[in-house]
Every structure is written in structure tokens, then in C-alpha cells.
Write a protein that holds these residues in place. Structure first.
Motif, short mmCIF file in Angstrom:
data_model
loop_
_atom_site.label_atom_id
_atom_site.label_comp_id
_atom_site.label_asym_id
_atom_site.label_seq_id
_atom_site.Cartn_x
_atom_site.Cartn_y
_atom_site.Cartn_z
N GLN A 1 26.37 9.57 21.66
CA GLN A 1 25.88 8.45 21.19
C GLN A 1 25.10 8.43 19.78
N CYS A 2 24.71 9.60 19.57
CA CYS A 2 23.81 9.64 18.47
C CYS A 2 24.31 10.53 17.25
N VAL A 3 25.18 11.28 17.28
CA VAL A 3 25.74 12.19 16.34
C VAL A 3 26.12 11.38 14.93
N ARG A 4 26.01 12.04 13.95
CA ARG A 4 26.54 11.52 12.61
C ARG A 4 27.43 12.66 11.92
N TYR A 5 28.43 12.22 11.14
CA TYR A 5 29.34 13.31 10.58
C TYR A 5 29.32 12.78 9.20
N ASP A 6 28.85 14.03 7.99
CA ASP A 6 29.27 13.96 6.84
C ASP A 6 30.52 14.60 6.29
N LEU A 7 30.91 14.21 5.30
CA LEU A 7 32.31 14.94 4.61
C LEU A 7 31.65 15.83 3.39
N GLY A 8 31.91 17.14 3.47
CA GLY A 8 31.79 18.19 2.30
C GLY A 8 33.00 18.08 1.67
N ASN A 9 33.38 19.07 1.00
CA ASN A 9 34.75 19.06 0.14
C ASN A 9 35.95 18.81 0.94
N VAL A 10 36.99 18.09 0.46
CA VAL A 10 38.23 18.09 0.88
C VAL A 10 39.30 18.38 -0.26
N PHE A 11 38.71 19.51 -0.76
CA PHE A 11 39.37 19.66 -2.09
C PHE A 11 39.86 21.24 -2.22
N ASP A 12 39.05 22.07 -1.62
CA ASP A 12 39.43 23.54 -1.48
C ASP A 12 40.18 23.93 -0.57
N PRO A 13 40.72 25.32 -0.53
CA PRO A 13 41.35 25.96 0.42
C PRO A 13 40.90 25.60 1.70
N ALA A 14 39.64 25.70 2.02
CA ALA A 14 38.94 25.32 3.23
C ALA A 14 37.98 23.95 3.03
#
Lengths: 309, 309, 309, 309
Positions: D279-292
Motif C-alpha cells: 500500500q505504501c511503496v513508490r517506484y522511480d525509473l533510473g535509465n532505460v537507455f543502457d544495456p542494463a
């Protein structure tokens, strides 16, 4: 056209710019041995630490970044009688909600042995407590892990794979196959190991039937030909390997690499290469166990032969 | 054990709880026809709108949710002489940065025709402007799309696939194969269409050699046996199909379904099924073109035969 | 500009071309109620079957395929005091090898109740046996699932999502937000339900704090404007939602849709839209629980305001 | 509690077991500089080759495999006035069929400059030919790439990321944040670089506003605490970073790591940690550019504070 006999004294668990153990010229043949994935040799003695310890690297005279290394796998022979395999299917190849159910259904902690007979060409399960004891499979020896030093001075674990090769666990890397690898470091620095007496597609239990091997291969060089992913060739097919996650991305690398090969290697323009691949391509699965998965794109040589005029 | 001859008058582009066109009993055989993926029939006339219009649905007497429908594909015969295929590899099967490069390299807008000769078993490229004109491939007729009404009253486009089957584009769905499908609606409601004279793995150009077909299949029912994904069986293998994205998830569904089949269908306990699959499994690729991809997990019947005591 | 009060008598668990419950004109407001995800209403009585039963569909006069439906979520108010949530994190959001470990660590079978106080704006855990009993969280009511009838006559389960909307479980779909949806069927056929008193990103336990709701929304229509994915707008951001698997593909849909919006809606040419998105874009996570996941791409309105001349 | 001032003379483009440039004790502070992603320093001179050249490695006295390295990012200040960014959105963040369309729509080959004013806290587009010339954004300086020597003697390119950190490109790694990293090599061997004056989520144009930086950080050590993925902490949240492909797998690593942290670091048993995260978690996005790619899982500290008794 020298033949080198090399007995390794130490092994590597990364592919990287390590000191070469032997220098060979294009055209030379190397006869050597590989320990199994956990570091056990032909006498079933642990001689080095796991996992996937590599024999090599072999320095190929004249190889420079931007060239292609050609390795012909001439002989891959299990050189002891005990092979072993894991029992538990990898959690990442099952439906997530199936994973706890399988884990609860039995004891999967042990490795099981197989009696391997290289002359007879068989592996028999050697686990007397099991009702499957004695169950026999046909050998199909292959190398799970091999490759060159990666791009940019990297040293990458033999647990995974990339453009430089590595732990691809593809059944098609068997004796008789010619492998092509991009060269990133002077001398290419070729490594090999992780012999499997046989293996299912995907290496979904995390192992093949793991065994040490006697290996013979020859080396060639294609100067100035840059390739992007490992390639191979057997009697029936040419093929390209894409190593990444998810499998969709493996498909992308392998397919793009095949299109490039058909264009630059066979002179088939993209439009026709695209048309032909659409109706004639085959895909095989390398491992779906390691950090990077492997998918192989294949085209029949017979068909390509009819196009080259 | 009746034989029904059915000539469709309308078609569906969703698999769903539509009014049945015919009621058949378990044991019955159906002889019918399918138009091609764009709605063209045996006379090469458009008789319905694209894409993948389905013949059916066929209501199977006695089929209830929780049962398994058995369809034996007895005959799949191209019934006209013109097939057609796309030329451009799908952007999702290439390296993303390769996509604009390929698009720039030629004109990929047209569909190309093939002269299909069902008796001779050949397809020849029929595109006089192309240097490949006359290039010949061997037929391997198959159904790209078939299945039952999905779970929960859904009606799902024939462009995609799921537990109910659908547009799987797997070369292994050819004549001689027995297919197993979960039943979600009373009567199962079986649909079929999207004939391919032949096709490469992955249907990576978005089409096989698309053609209308004469089709014969028989129907059976396994009461009270619940399966989760399409299954199949040919002379050599039993197999399971997982339909999802990415391919990793297809592998998960197909692998879990095979483990369930070995356990409930062959009485092999999970520990042994797991061990055997690890060394003996094969995977094939269905399409990597549609919204849901397809991966097939196979086990050799010969091997399983040696286990059944 | 009529205001319709509508009390549902039946519900749908697919979004599809179902018979409308009410016809409204652009500009009209609808005041209605939604049951919770398991079909329990404001009196905590089960009035319909799970899961995610939808109120609707509402037919919007004049809406035709190729138009954009505009829905302003004006009021979302929990209308009873009991909410409930799942306890177990979904196996697909954990490392595969972590799944059996978590499953073994406790009993996750029950749903836990929360005392919801809409006036006070709080939810307190109501599970006396737990040391967390009484733990309080701030309400942030939202709709987990809403959308229109999908393309091509499909009827798609409210368990999943797509271009038509569906079960996106995005916290940003709260009161005050304007939602834009592509119209695929005459009248658009708008459905809504699956109220959450609050929810973590990803809906990783498979539920928010599930509750029935009083809902008020208004309807508008943009004739002849074709969009491809759900869009939204709040005080700070415009945003686009991509619904697919894996998340990488959600990112692709949401990003492409934002680029299209900046170009056609704000007149920013692709080169500049690309430059600005690179430095200013934000992404939020909708659910990672359902068959299709959701990722949201956002651009700050303040920034876009400075560009419109 | 020494303060070290270090001026780099050479840089690394792999994170690996390289010779340390400085030895520091837990409690010490380091003041140093980082060049930009292409190797340009505070005088806008190229002093080393691209990409993402790292300052370091710093050897932390007493750090052993199995420990946790604590790095407090105290100051990150752009130290020159020119920043630069890419223009073209990465092909892997767009719908595959959108990629050629965007590529055709303009010239994306150049890098564009930004006038960065660290005191004023602004970056203004410095591209007179563009209608956006002078467009201003607020600085939010961060480090795109930092980490320790990876596991098993690997040397991994600064183009990618993993359990050891690396090129995560997460906006949350700004001044004031405390970072936790697993130690794999004696001395941990901490590297840092790739300063961004600001950046959108995902680094979807392949760059932030790239700039050289003055950096100050302090080092601490937690002996005998093994963590599996990078962790961080700011005033509001604790967070964990998962680095892999696809994003679904990043979510898995970050979520599992958070569950482990709540259990071992806060004494919250899995059942309750699971309930709360849901109920309380948040997610943020780092890169979606690199191999990982990178995904970050966050939990609010205020909420956790109410649980610690």
C-alpha cells in the motif's frame, strides 16, 4: 600450421585481458583439456574453483580489434566417466506462482551423477536411490562457455555472455562447428571450458551433464571483417547468437546479425534477405538460466547456395 | 462418428462466445475451408474483411468449462495457386537502431506473390521484377491461428493469442498433429483459419506464405481434465505452447505446463520430471510478431515411453 | 449539460460492446456508484461476481471510432467503512528465487481489513491479531479500472489493460484528473470500477485498499482526434499510459504517445519535443501485477505553457 | 576523520580491481572532481577518452567482501558553464515502428549546448539556431555513474550497471543522499563520475545535461552487513536500486532488496513488510537507455519511523 599441445595449470572465471598461456598463429591447431563447471578435471579432482573455469587465453598472432577470429571445434571428448547435473528447474523458467509449489514437492538440493561412456556415446543416470537409476541418454558433447576478451578492457564473468561469447550453453556448439567471434583485444585472447556431455535446450536445470573434456580446435583469422555477435556454421546452417535479456532482445541481436551476414557475406540485398528470412529462418534456444540468455538465428546453407551466382 | 462438410458463409476476427455454425459430437470429423489472413478464398476472391478471419465456431456436444478439447488436424491443403507474403522484417525483431537503416534500404511496402503447387509440394516466388523470381521452397502447410472461446466471456482478436490458443503461428501445427485446448465455454467453440503454405520460425516478416486451405479435422473430448495452455502431440514429441510477452514468459508458461503434463499425464513425479526436462527438453519459437509471442516446450515421446511402466 | 443519476443493477467483467445502461450527451455529468473488486457494494453486500465488476457502459452520443472520449473524474468517494487488501507480494515482482522463501515465511492467505473514514481521510488497519492493528494511512482515492469498449469488437477481461484502458491501477487516476480515451465503438461505451481508497505504486500485493465508491464524472468528446493510448491531465502534468508487458514496452507506448501529443497537441516539432522530453520527462508506475503492466509518461504543464506562443 | 583533496590524473571506463588512487579511512571525507561523460574537464578540455570516465578508485581501509560501503554524497557542483545533451530519443524507448518515423523527421546528429549557472541554479539552452534558444530549466545536479569493483574480479564497463552500481542514471542520486553499496573487493574500490546538471527520468535521450563537477563525499563502513543491490536514503525515503533488463527484472531486484532491508534493518517481519509495501511503496525509473536498466523501490521513512518501537 603447428599443432600445440597445452596442459593448463591455472584457469580463469572471467573473460578478460589476461596474460596469454600460449601464442598460436592462424592455421594452428590446439589440443588441450577443460575442467568441468565446478573445477574438477579428468581425474575427478578439483584443481580450481568454480564456476565455469576457463582454459586459456590463447593469443592469436596478428589478431587486432575489428578482425574476426575463426575457431573450428574439431574434437570435444568427455575425458572421465562421471558427469553430474542439477535437478531443480530454475525458478526463472517457471510460472512465478509455480515456483514455491515445485520447491515444496521434493528435495532438489543434491547434484545427481551420470555414468558417461564416451566410446559407447551414452550417459546413464547413476543414482541408485532413484527409480530412474540407469536411465540412458545419447551423448551430444558441446562447450557451454567460450569466447574472447570483451570490448573496452572489460573482464566479464563466465557466468554470463555478451558480444564476446561467454556462457551461451547452446547445443549447437558441438564438434564440427566453425565459430566466428569479434576481436576486441590484440591477440583476440580465446578462452574455453564448461563441457557438457549433453544438454537440454535452455539449460533450464542450470546445468547440462557437466564433465571435463579433451578438446581440439584450430584457429583462423579474417582480417578487417568486423562482426557484432558470435556466429557459427555447421553442415546445414549458418547461425548467429544474440546474448541478452529478455529473449526478445536476443532475437533482435541474432536477427540483425543474420541480416548483416547475408548482406555483407553473401551479397544478398536487405530486401531479399528480409523476404527469405521471413519464410526460411529457424531459431534455437541457448540458455535461459544465466544473467544473459541466448537465442540463435539460423539460415539453411542449401538455400543460400542456390542464391550465390 | 459423423463426418460434417461445412462451407462457411461468414467469419469472425475475434475468438469469443459467438453463435456456433455447426454442432458436432466427440468422435466426429469436420471437412471445411479457411480463407487466407486477408479474407481471400479458394477463388482468390475477398469474401470477408481481414485479418485472420476464422471459420467456425464449432460447438462440441458435452464440452464444459474444465474439460479438454482434442482436435486432430488431419488434412491441411492449400486450395488455390496464389500465396503471398510480406517482405519487411518486423521492427520488433531487429535491433532498435537497425530499424531505420533497414527501412531506408529498399521499398518494403508491397506484398509478394508465390505460385503454390499443392501436389508438387512447392512454392515459387512469383515476382518477375525480382532477381529471386522463381526461387522455390518446399511446402509445409500449417494453421497460424486457431483456438476456442476464451475464459470469462471474453472475445479476443485473432491478431493475438493466449491460454485459449489464437494466433500462435507455430510451424508445428501441421497435419498429423493432435492439439489439446482448455475448454472455457459450453461447447468449447472451436475456430480455425490463417493458413500458411509454409513459414519461417517467428513469422518475423509478419506473414507466412498466406493461402486459403481445405481443412479436415476430428474432435474428441477429455471430460474433467483441466489444462492451462494449448498442448500438442506429433509422432516424435509432446509439446506445450506458452503465449505471452516477453518470450521469457512464454518459456515460463510452456515449461510449467510441460511439468504439469509429465506429472498428471505420465505419473512422473516433479523431481524426476525436472531432472529429465533439464537434459532432454527442446524449445521451438512460434511467432515473435503479434501482441503475444509464442514459445513451445517439447519432450521426446520415445524417452517418455521408456519411463511408463 | 444534464446530470444523470444512475444506480447499477448489473455489472460487467469484460470491457466490450455490451448494451449501454445509459445514454449521455457530451457535456453531461453522471453520478453513480461502483462496487469493489470482489463485487461488494456500499452495504458490504456481494451483489455481483468478482473480479473488477464494472458499472456501465455509458453511451456517449455522437462518439464514433476515431474520436477521443474525454472523462473528467470529478468525485471519487469511498462509500462504506470497510476496505480490504491482500498481504502477499505478487510472485512476479520478486526475485524468482525469493518467491518460495517469502511463501514459507508466514501465512498470506487471508485478506486484511481496513477501517476507512472518508471524511477524516484515513484508513486504519483493522486486524486485531496483528501488531500493526490500527496503523493509519492517508486516503488517496482512485479508480483501478476503467475504459471503453476495445477495438475490433473485442471483449477484454477487466483483469487486464490495453489501448482501451482497463485495469491500469495507476494512482494518478484520482479526482480532478481529466482522462482521454480512444473511441473504438459507436458511443464509446465507457465503463468504470475497482475503487481503491489508496494504493502503493505497482499494486504489488495485487490489491489496493479495495472499496466501493460514489463516483461523479463528466463526459466530453473530441471529434476526429485519434489517439492511441489513454492520456490524462492533472494540475501539474499531462500524461500518457502504456499498457503491455514487459514494462519496457509500456515505456515505448507511453513515450511514443507523448511525442505524438506534443507534436499534434502543442505544435512542438519532433526534434524539440525529443530534446525536451530527454531532460524533463517523468515516469510513474501503474500496476506490475496484471497480465498487462502499466507505465505512465508525464510532462510538466508549466514547461509546456512557456513554449506555446 | 581526515579530509582528502584529490585531483585525478587518469580515469577508468571500467569498474574493476584497478590500482587505488587514494586510501581513506571510514569517517574520512574526499573532495575531488569528475570530468563529463565524454572526458571533458572543468576547463572544457578533453583530458581522457569517453564514455563515462571515472575518478578513482578510492580504497576504504578495512573494507572486505561481505561488508557494506556507505557513501554520503555531500556536494555535487557543476564546475564549468557549458553542459551538453543529446537530442534523439533512444530507439529502444519508442514503439519500434515509430523509430524510423522519428529518425526521418529531423537532424538529430548534433549535441546541443546548455549554459549552466551553478549559482543561479539554471541551465539555458544555448543553440541560437533553435526557436528554443534560451529555454531555461532548474538545475538538479546528480551523479549518473558510480559504484564499486564488481564481484569475482570482474571489470565492467561504465556504460552499464549491476549489483555493484555503475551507470544507473537515477535522479535521486543527488547531494544529501546516503548510498549503500555491497563490497566485493578488499578496500571496496569506489569510483564516481558522469555528472548531470539535471536529467529527465530514464535518460531517454541517452544523456542528461552532461557536465564536469566538483564533488565532496564521505565514506563509512558497515562491517559484516551483506547487501545485494545498491541502496540509498534521503530525507523522505529509503530506497533500493535494481539494475537489469527488462525493467520487470529491475522491479524484482529492487522489491526483494527492500523486503530484505525492512526485515533485517527495521525488524519488520515479511508478512507485515509485504502488507505495508503493497500500500505504501513508490517506484522511480533510473535509465532505460543502457544495456542494463534501473528501477528504484522506495519506502517513506516517516511511515517506517512509526513502526520502530
Amino acid at each position: 600450421m603447428a599443432t600445440h599441445r597445452f596442459q593448463p595449470t591455472h584457469y580463469h572465471t572471467t573473460l578478460g585481458p589476461h596474460a596469454p598461456v600460449l601464442r598460436a598463429a592462424p592455421g594452428d591447431t590446439v589440443i588441450t583439456t577443460c575442467v568441468d563447471a565446478r573445477g574438477f578435471d579428468q581425474h575427478d579432482q578439483r584443481v580450481t574453483a568454480p564456476g565455469n573455469p576457463m582454459t586459456g587465453p590463447f593469443f592469436v598472432e596478428g589478431a587486432e580489434p575489428g578482425d574476426t577470429l575463426v575457431v573450428r571445434l574439431e574434437r570435444l571428448t568427455p575425458n572421465r566417466r562421471r558427469g553430474w547435473s542439477g535437478v531443480l528447474l530454475a525458478p526463472n523458467v517457471l510460472e512465478p506462482e509455480h515456483v514455491p509449489e515445485l520447491a515444496r514437492s521434493g528435495d532438489f538440493s543434491a547434484r545427481w551423477n551420470w555414468a558417461v561412456d564416451a566410446e559407447a556415446g551414452t550417459a546413464r543416470l547413476d543414482h541408485p536411490a532413484s527409480p530412474l537409476h540407469g536411465f540412458e541418454l545419447a551423448l551430444d558433447p558441446m562447450l557451454g562457455c567460450f569466447g574472447v576478451a570483451p570490448e573496452g578492457g572489460q573482464a566479464i564473468s563466465t557466468a554470463t555472455s555478451g558480444p564476446h561469447g561467454g556462457n551461451m550453453d547452446y547445443r549447437g556448439f558441438r564438434a564440427g562447428v566453425t565459430v566466428y567471434l569479434p576481436v576486441f583485444e590484440p591477440g583476440a585472447l580465446f578462452f574455453l571450458g564448461d563441457g557438457h556431455a549433453l544438454q537440454g535446450d535452455g539449460e533450464i536445470a542450470g546445468t547440462g551433464i557437466e564433465i571435463s573434456m579433451d578438446v581440439q580446435f584450430s584457429l583462423e583469422l579474417i582480417k578487417g571483417q568486423r562482426i557484432f555477435w558470435p556466429r557459427g556454421e555447421d553442415e546445414e546452417f549458418i547461425f548467429t547468437a544474440g546474448n541478452a535479456r529478455p529473449l526478445d532482445q536476443c532475437v533482435q541481436h541474432a536477427t540483425s546479425e543474420m541480416l548483416r551476414w547475408l548482406e555483407t557475406g553473401y551479397g544478398i540485398e536487405p530486401q531479399h534477405a528480409s523476404l527469405l528470412m521471413g519464410q526460411c529462418v529457424r531459431y534455437d534456444l541457448g540458455n535461459v538460466f544465466d544473467p544473459a540468455y541466448t537465442m540463435v538465428c539460423k539460415m539453411p546453407k542449401k538455400l543460400l547456395g542456390r542464391l550465390s551466382r
